[in-house]
Design a protein around this motif. Structure first.
Motif, PDB file in Angstrom:
ATOM      1  N   ARG A  89       0.845  -1.202   0.000  1.00 41.00           N
ATOM      2  CA  ARG A  89       0.000   0.000   0.000  1.00 41.00           C
ATOM      3  C   ARG A  89       0.877   1.247   0.000  1.00 41.00           C
ATOM      4  O   ARG A  89       1.923   1.287   0.611  1.00 41.00           O
ATOM      5  N   GLY A  90       0.430   2.239  -0.681  1.00 39.06           N
ATOM      6  CA  GLY A  90       1.164   3.493  -0.694  1.00 39.06           C
ATOM      7  C   GLY A  90       2.281   3.539  -1.706  1.00 39.06           C
ATOM      8  O   GLY A  90       2.847   4.600  -1.952  1.00 39.06           O
ATOM      9  N   ASP A 130       3.633   3.872  -5.247  1.00 39.18           N
ATOM     10  CA  ASP A 130       3.049   4.475  -6.442  1.00 39.18           C
ATOM     11  C   ASP A 130       3.366   3.625  -7.669  1.00 39.18           C
ATOM     12  O   ASP A 130       4.314   3.908  -8.405  1.00 39.18           O
ATOM     13  N   HIS A 131       2.576   2.578  -7.853  1.00 37.72           N
ATOM     14  CA  HIS A 131       2.767   1.689  -8.986  1.00 37.72           C
ATOM     15  C   HIS A 131       1.399   1.159  -9.416  1.00 37.72           C
ATOM     16  O   HIS A 131       0.554   0.866  -8.570  1.00 37.72           O
ATOM     17  N   PRO A 132       1.163   1.031 -10.712  1.00 32.52           N
ATOM     18  CA  PRO A 132      -0.147   0.559 -11.175  1.00 32.52           C
ATOM     19  C   PRO A 132      -0.562  -0.792 -10.583  1.00 32.52           C
ATOM     20  O   PRO A 132      -1.738  -1.001 -10.287  1.00 32.52           O
ATOM     21  N   ALA A 189       0.309  -2.026  -7.645  1.00 36.41           N
ATOM     22  CA  ALA A 189      -0.057  -1.822  -6.240  1.00 36.41           C
ATOM     23  C   ALA A 189      -1.472  -1.265  -6.160  1.00 36.41           C
ATOM     24  O   ALA A 189      -2.260  -1.663  -5.288  1.00 36.41           O
ATOM     25  N   ARG A 190      -1.809  -0.379  -7.079  1.00 33.64           N
ATOM     26  CA  ARG A 190      -3.170   0.162  -7.113  1.00 33.64           C
ATOM     27  C   ARG A 190      -4.176  -0.914  -7.513  1.00 33.64           C
ATOM     28  O   ARG A 190      -5.286  -0.975  -6.984  1.00 33.64           O
ATOM     29  N   LEU A 191      -3.800  -1.797  -8.439  1.00 35.48           N
ATOM     30  CA  LEU A 191      -4.680  -2.898  -8.832  1.00 35.48           C
ATOM     31  C   LEU A 191      -4.965  -3.801  -7.629  1.00 35.48           C
ATOM     32  O   LEU A 191      -6.116  -4.158  -7.367  1.00 35.48           O
ATOM     33  N   ALA A 226      -4.718  -3.029  -4.423  1.00 40.52           N
ATOM     34  CA  ALA A 226      -5.509  -2.292  -3.434  1.00 40.52           C
ATOM     35  C   ALA A 226      -6.982  -2.221  -3.830  1.00 40.52           C
ATOM     36  O   ALA A 226      -7.861  -2.242  -2.967  1.00 40.52           O
ATOM     37  N   GLY A 227      -7.260  -2.176  -5.132  1.00 45.19           N
ATOM     38  CA  GLY A 227      -8.635  -2.080  -5.594  1.00 45.19           C
ATOM     39  C   GLY A 227      -9.385  -3.396  -5.649  1.00 45.19           C
ATOM     40  O   GLY A 227     -10.606  -3.410  -5.765  1.00 45.19           O
ATOM     41  N   HIS A 228      -8.662  -4.509  -5.586  1.00 43.20           N
ATOM     42  CA  HIS A 228      -9.293  -5.822  -5.729  1.00 43.20           C
ATOM     43  C   HIS A 228      -8.993  -6.762  -4.562  1.00 43.20           C
ATOM     44  O   HIS A 228      -9.174  -7.976  -4.676  1.00 43.20           O
TER      45      HIS A 228
END
Length: 132
Positions: free
Chosen positions: A14-15, A17-19, A21-23, A25-27
């Motif tokens: 978390r935190g 800044d990588h696509p 990591a965002r994927l 976090a979202g799923h």
């Protein structure tokens, strides 16, 4: 054994800044901080986890519950270059490991184990990539 949990220790945290990591976090649902037995090495701008039996070798990371494990793991396997179609030996292998949470809870989780030689790679002695 199939599990819907994933232990991350580097660019998927978390935190970060990588696509990917965002994927994640979202799923997935963040379950909390966790540790596993192992050592971290600095591969390039990212870490690799290497198995270890030494009690003092601890890697700190985060534990997630994957909402749709098969689909998300397939995406993460591609990111870690260990999915279908990558030449052997792949840089990482997805394996089940034992993880511990601060409250004493233990269990199995998927993680990515570094699979190439580490002889010339610097160690991350603290076991914490984000503090490196």
């Amino acid at each position: 054994m199939i599990t819907d949990r994933l232990f991350v220790y580097g660019t998927l945290m978390r935190g970060f800044d990588h696509p990917m990591a965002r994927l994640l976090a979202g799923h997935a649902d963040f379950l909390g901080e966790a540790t596993c037995r192992g050592r971290l090495v600095l591969v390039k701008h990212y870490p690799g986890l290497v198995r270890s039996d030494a009690p003092s070798d601890i890697v700190h990371g985060e534990l997630f519950h994957l909402r749709v494990p098969e689909e998300l793991l397939a995406e993460l396997d591609m990111y870690e270059a260990c999915g279908e179609g990558f030449p052997e030996p792949t840089e990482y292998l997805r394996e089940l490991i034992d993880v511990s949470q601060p409250d004493g809870a233990t269990g199995k989780a998927w993680t990515y184990i570094y699979n190439w030689p580490v002889t010339d790679l610097p160690a991350i002695g603290s076991g914490r990539f984000l503090e490196h």
